[in-house]
Structure formats: C-alpha cells, structure tokens
Design a protein around this motif. Structure first.
Motif, short mmCIF file in Angstrom:
data_model
loop_
_atom_site.label_atom_id
_atom_site.label_comp_id
_atom_site.label_asym_id
_atom_site.label_seq_id
_atom_site.Cartn_x
_atom_site.Cartn_y
_atom_site.Cartn_z
N SER A 119 0.83 -1.19 0.00
CA SER A 119 0.00 0.00 0.00
C SER A 119 0.87 1.25 0.00
O SER A 119 1.78 1.39 0.82
N THR A 120 0.60 2.17 -0.92
CA THR A 120 1.37 3.40 -1.00
C THR A 120 0.88 4.42 0.02
O THR A 120 -0.19 4.26 0.63
N ILE A 121 1.65 5.49 0.18
CA ILE A 121 1.22 6.57 1.07
C ILE A 121 -0.08 7.18 0.57
O ILE A 121 -0.97 7.51 1.36
N SER A 122 -0.23 7.31 -0.74
CA SER A 122 -1.47 7.85 -1.32
C SER A 122 -2.66 6.97 -0.95
O SER A 122 -3.74 7.47 -0.59
N GLN A 123 -2.49 5.66 -1.06
CA GLN A 123 -3.57 4.73 -0.70
C GLN A 123 -3.89 4.81 0.79
O GLN A 123 -5.06 4.73 1.19
N GLN A 124 -2.86 4.97 1.62
CA GLN A 124 -3.09 5.05 3.06
C GLN A 124 -3.83 6.32 3.44
O GLN A 124 -4.67 6.31 4.34
N VAL A 125 -3.54 7.43 2.73
CA VAL A 125 -4.28 8.66 2.98
C VAL A 125 -5.75 8.47 2.59
O VAL A 125 -6.67 8.84 3.34
N ALA A 126 -5.99 7.87 1.41
CA ALA A 126 -7.36 7.61 0.95
C ALA A 126 -8.12 6.76 1.97
O ALA A 126 -9.27 7.06 2.32
N LYS A 127 -7.46 5.72 2.46
CA LYS A 127 -8.10 4.80 3.40
C LYS A 127 -8.33 5.45 4.76
O LYS A 127 -9.44 5.39 5.31
N ASN A 128 -7.30 6.09 5.30
CA ASN A 128 -7.41 6.66 6.65
C ASN A 128 -8.31 7.89 6.71
O ASN A 128 -8.96 8.14 7.72
N LEU A 131 -12.19 6.31 4.78
CA LEU A 131 -12.75 4.97 4.97
C LEU A 131 -12.45 4.41 6.36
O LEU A 131 -12.00 5.13 7.24
N THR A 132 -12.70 3.13 6.54
CA THR A 132 -12.43 2.44 7.81
C THR A 132 -11.52 1.25 7.52
O THR A 132 -11.30 0.89 6.37
N PRO A 133 -10.97 0.61 8.57
CA PRO A 133 -10.04 -0.50 8.34
C PRO A 133 -10.68 -1.78 7.81
O PRO A 133 -9.97 -2.74 7.53
N SER A 134 -12.00 -1.83 7.70
CA SER A 134 -12.65 -3.06 7.25
C SER A 134 -12.10 -3.51 5.90
O SER A 134 -11.74 -2.69 5.07
N LYS A 135 -12.05 -4.83 5.71
CA LYS A 135 -11.48 -5.37 4.47
C LYS A 135 -12.56 -6.10 3.68
O LYS A 135 -13.01 -7.16 4.07
N ASN A 136 -12.97 -5.49 2.59
CA ASN A 136 -13.89 -6.14 1.66
C ASN A 136 -13.74 -5.51 0.29
O ASN A 136 -13.04 -4.51 0.12
N VAL A 137 -14.38 -6.10 -0.69
CA VAL A 137 -14.20 -5.67 -2.07
C VAL A 137 -14.69 -4.23 -2.28
O VAL A 137 -14.05 -3.44 -2.97
N VAL A 138 -15.83 -3.89 -1.67
CA VAL A 138 -16.39 -2.55 -1.82
C VAL A 138 -15.44 -1.50 -1.27
O VAL A 138 -15.16 -0.48 -1.91
N ARG A 139 -14.91 -1.76 -0.05
CA ARG A 139 -14.00 -0.79 0.55
C ARG A 139 -12.74 -0.64 -0.27
O ARG A 139 -12.19 0.45 -0.42
#
Length: 236
Positions: A119-128, A131-139
């Motif tokens: 996961s890149t820093i850009s992806q981590q910013v998008a997620k944090n 979004l939430t830490p949940s792991k599924n296809v939609v997230r």
C-alpha cells in the motif's frame, strides 16, 4: 351531486434511475470534498471516527483524540523523509499505486511466502481519511477511487502533509505534531532524524509498537529506516 376526484399517484422512479442518481451524487460529492481538502485541514478522519465508534461500542464512553494539525513547513524534514523511507520509497515516482511492489509481493506469495502489504502513502491517505479499516471488495474499490482522486486533485506535498497529520502514532494519538509532543515533549519542527525514524517505525502497528517503550524489533527497524533515509538523501 358530488364529483369524486381521484388523488393522482406520483410517478415511481425505476430502481436504475435511483441508483444512477445515487452514483452521480457520490461521484460529485467525493470530487467536491477532495477539492476542498486540497486546501482545508481535515477536521477529522474516517479512522478517528472509527476509533470513537470502537470506544462507544466497547465501553460506552467518549475518549478524546489527540489530533493537532500542522503544516508541512512546521514539520522537520526528517519526518516526511522517514515516512517515505519506511512506507513508500517510490512515492514521488508512482501515480498512487506502486505496481512494481504489488507484483513483487504477489511473486513472493505465489512462491509460498507471506503476502505483504504494498500500500502506497497515497492509498493510506485515501483509506485513513475517508474509509475504515474493514477489508472487503467494496471498501477496496472505494480506496482505489479516492486514491485516484487524490493523485489527480492534490500534489505530492499535500498528500504527504495530510498523511503525516492523520497517521495514527499510538492509542488515540493522530498526527506527527501530537506524537512529537506526546513522546518527546517537542514540536514536530524539532524532531531529530532518530526520533522521526522511531515514529515511522511504529506506523505498521502503532498500538502494538510504542515509541516510549521500543522493543528490540522496533529499534532494529528504526536503524533500517535511518539507513534508507541516508540512501534516499533527501526529499525532491
């Protein structure tokens, strides 16, 4: 003789129209929000709200979060360099997704190794941020969408600035300024390379790895990050 007027039945929208309008609303609102946050400090983040939700569900209490926004100009240059050295050394080269790292991770996994995050820093910013830490296809799909938006609407410095401000550095401690004050009693502007590397070393699991009580593993990781910082030389 009275006349009877039937009440007109309002037309019903087909499901396809409703879904199309909802999708359009989501696309426009997410673009608008990302555009605003290009300039405004985020008042909170998805991850912070998630922590509040955990508190309420577990104990029925509201626990304050230590979050202090500070601009990149007021953060020691060692901090973004340590984050890049630790989390995403190709940050300035990729467009949000480090395809080479993803491919290497899958290669290791296909040969019986452990699937490691790419996961890149850009992806981590998008997620944090959104979004939430949940792991599924939609997230995961939403993470891809927001990552693309951030890369299109923000520059790399802004992505890095927001990352350092919303990253979790400990229990209810968010952002480099709060972490610097909590662990070292100094503003983020005064962080040394060793301190910045130690904070970056906790990022994979800031609840487990504590800068106040660094384990042998954490200290080893800190030294690895310092070597990577030396190899990178500095920020572009």
């Amino acid at each position: 003789m009275s006349t009877h007027h039937d009440t007109p039945i309002p037309p019903r929208w087909p499901i396809s129209v409703i879904l199309r309008n909802l999708l359009l609303f989501f696309l426009l609102s997410s673009i608008g929000l990302c555009t605003l946050l290009r300039w405004l400090p985020p008042p909170t983040s998805g991850m912070m709200l998630y922590r509040h939700g955990e508190d309420l569900l577990a104990a029925g209490i509201f626990q304050a979060i230590d979050y202090r926004w500070t601009s990149l100009d007021n953060i020691a240059s060692a901090a973004p360099l340590a984050a890049i050295a630790s989390e995403d050394q190709n940050f300035f080269q990729h467009n949000g997704f480090d395809l080479a790292s993803i491919e290497a991770s899958l290669e290791v996994y296909n040969h019986g190794g452990k699937l490691r995050g790419a996961s890149t820093i850009s992806q981590q910013v998008a997620k944090n941020l959104f979004l939430t830490p949940s792991k599924n296809v939609v997230r995961k799909g939403l993470e891809v969408w927001f990552t693309l938006l951030l890369e299109m609407l923000w520059d790399k410095q802004r992505i890095l600035e927001v990352y350092l401000n919303i990253a979790e550095f400990g229990d209810h401690i968010f952002g480099i300024e709060a972490a610097s004050q909590h662990y070292f009693g100094i503003p983020a502007k005064q962080l040394s390379r060793q301190q910045a590397a130690l904070l970056a070393a906790t990022l994979p699991n800031p609840i487990k790895f504590r800068a106040t009580q660094p384990s042998a593993y954490l200290l080893k990781r800190q030294q690895w990050i310092l070597r990577q910082m030396q190899n990178l030389g500095g920020l572009p």
